[in-house]
Scaffold this motif. Structure first.
Motif, PDB file in Angstrom:
ATOM      1  N   PHE A  34       0.835  -1.194   0.000  1.00  0.00           N
ATOM      2  CA  PHE A  34       0.000   0.000   0.000  1.00  0.00           C
ATOM      3  C   PHE A  34       0.873   1.248   0.000  1.00  0.00           C
ATOM      4  N   TYR A  36       0.052   5.220   1.283  1.00  0.00           N
ATOM      5  CA  TYR A  36      -0.866   6.162   1.891  1.00  0.00           C
ATOM      6  C   TYR A  36      -0.228   7.551   1.886  1.00  0.00           C
ATOM      7  N   GLN A  38      -0.470  11.416   3.844  1.00  0.00           N
ATOM      8  CA  GLN A  38      -0.979  12.154   4.997  1.00  0.00           C
ATOM      9  C   GLN A  38      -0.643  13.626   4.821  1.00  0.00           C
ATOM     10  N   GLY A  43      -5.720  12.736   8.503  1.00  0.00           N
ATOM     11  CA  GLY A  43      -5.482  11.307   8.625  1.00  0.00           C
ATOM     12  C   GLY A  43      -4.831  10.774   7.368  1.00  0.00           C
ATOM     13  N   LEU A  44      -4.728   9.482   7.277  1.00  0.00           N
ATOM     14  CA  LEU A  44      -4.102   8.856   6.114  1.00  0.00           C
ATOM     15  C   LEU A  44      -5.140   8.535   5.049  1.00  0.00           C
ATOM     16  N   LEU A  46      -5.642   6.420   1.395  1.00  0.00           N
ATOM     17  CA  LEU A  46      -5.071   5.390   0.538  1.00  0.00           C
ATOM     18  C   LEU A  46      -4.881   5.936  -0.871  1.00  0.00           C
ATOM     19  N   PHE A  90       3.468   7.292   3.120  1.00  0.00           N
ATOM     20  CA  PHE A  90       3.798   6.069   3.848  1.00  0.00           C
ATOM     21  C   PHE A  90       3.574   4.856   2.965  1.00  0.00           C
ATOM     22  N   PHE A 105       3.821  -0.232   8.699  1.00  0.00           N
ATOM     23  CA  PHE A 105       4.054   1.007   7.976  1.00  0.00           C
ATOM     24  C   PHE A 105       5.532   1.370   7.992  1.00  0.00           C
ATOM     25  N   GLY A 106       5.990   1.941   6.889  1.00  0.00           N
ATOM     26  CA  GLY A 106       7.320   2.520   6.862  1.00  0.00           C
ATOM     27  C   GLY A 106       7.349   3.822   7.643  1.00  0.00           C
ATOM     28  N   LYS A 107       8.544   4.390   7.788  1.00  0.00           N
ATOM     29  CA  LYS A 107       8.707   5.600   8.588  1.00  0.00           C
ATOM     30  C   LYS A 107       8.261   6.857   7.858  1.00  0.00           C
ATOM     31  N   GLY A 108       7.974   6.718   6.581  1.00  0.00           N
ATOM     32  CA  GLY A 108       7.444   7.845   5.841  1.00  0.00           C
ATOM     33  C   GLY A 108       8.498   8.646   5.109  1.00  0.00           C
TER      34      GLY A 108
ATOM     35  N   SER B  42       6.379   7.125  12.295  1.00  0.00           N
ATOM     36  CA  SER B  42       5.367   6.390  11.544  1.00  0.00           C
ATOM     37  C   SER B  42       4.256   5.922  12.479  1.00  0.00           C
ATOM     38  N   LEU B  92      -4.890   7.572  15.933  1.00  0.00           N
ATOM     39  CA  LEU B  92      -5.742   7.341  14.766  1.00  0.00           C
ATOM     40  C   LEU B  92      -6.502   6.036  14.920  1.00  0.00           C
ATOM     41  N   PHE B 111      -8.686   5.364   7.387  1.00  0.00           N
ATOM     42  CA  PHE B 111      -8.318   6.046   8.622  1.00  0.00           C
ATOM     43  C   PHE B 111      -9.227   7.220   8.935  1.00  0.00           C
ATOM     44  N   GLY B 112      -9.411   7.425  10.222  1.00  0.00           N
ATOM     45  CA  GLY B 112     -10.031   8.649  10.678  1.00  0.00           C
ATOM     46  C   GLY B 112      -9.040   9.798  10.600  1.00  0.00           C
ATOM     47  N   PRO B 113      -9.500  11.024  10.889  1.00  0.00           N
ATOM     48  CA  PRO B 113      -8.640  12.202  10.771  1.00  0.00           C
ATOM     49  C   PRO B 113      -7.611  12.320  11.888  1.00  0.00           C
TER      50      PRO B 113
END
Lengths: 115, 120
Positions: A34, A36, A38, A43-44, A46, A90, A105-108, B42, B92, B111-113
């Protein structure tokens, strides 16, 4: 268990330039992958996902990603970035096996856009 | 995709107090998840909440510190108890969704905000 690495903490590109964000994963079987995004204070959302089939996946907002099993990679690309693309991205990996039951999840990678 | 709302959106709390965060989904879902995102970091999964059963906590998270309720298929709460400045994070909630989702926590999540918590 699966793991994911995003090698670049920050990336800066000029508006209109092409973009590639790197993601490498580690998992012994076929992963779910995936991306994502932000935006600040949000929030995240997709962008796209890969489960099986065509290794080039199209997502929202003009993004695409290519699954390369031989390189254990799932890099995100966009041919021409817009200022609104500035955000944190992410990469995440889920497991197709019942033995591993969560998304990692990766660290972004924080994307900065120059005008 | 599911539409998820969280309350509060942000809060500033004193050390030693507790805060309960609410997560509401616009459709019935089996699995709900709570994540913590510390500043510049993260997402880390805190726990998985299934309706009708106790939440399953990840390593490093305990029920006494992060009690979770899941009274029905559209709602969950996370409480951050006896807070310290180290609890300052974005919290989250997410749900697993999509047609054909495998319902085991590794499929697409929405996800929520988020709730931005600052502990003084």
């Amino acid at each position: 268990a699966q793991s994911v690495t995003q090698p670049d903490i920050h990336i800066t590109v000029s508006e209109g330039a092409s973009l590639e964000l790197r993601c490498n994963y580690s998992y012994g079987a076929t992963p779910y992958l995936f991306w994502y995004v932000q935006s600040p204070g949000q929030g995240l959302q997709l962008l796209l996902k890969y489960f099986s089939g065509d290794t080039l996946v199209q997502g929202i907002k003009g993004f695409e990603a290519e699954f390369k099993r031989s390189q254990s990679s799932f890099n995100l690309r966009k041919p021409s970035v817009h200022w609104s693309d500035a955000a944190e991205y992410f990469c995440a990996v889920g497991a197709a096996s019942n033995r591993d039951d969560k998304i990692i999840f990766g660290k972004g990678t924080r994307l900065h856009i120059l005008p | 995709s599911a539409v998820i709302s969280q309350k509060p959106s942000r809060d500033i709390c004193q050390r030693g107090t507790s805060l309960t965060i609410q997560c509401q989904v616009d459709s019935q879902v089996t699995m709900m998840f709570w994540y913590r995102q510390q500043p510049g970091q993260s997402l880390t999964l805190i726990a998985t909440a299934n309706q009708g059963s106790e939440a399953t906590y990840e390593s490093g998270f305990v029920i006494d510190k992060f009690p979770i309720s899941r009274p029905n298929l559209t709602f969950s709460t996370l409480t951050v108890s006896n807070m310290s400045p180290e609890d300052s994070s974005i919290y989250l909630c997410s749900v697993e969704g999509g047609a054909g989702a495998n319902r085991k926590g590794t499929d697409t999540q929405y996800f929520g905000p988020g709730t931005r918590l600052t502990v003084l």
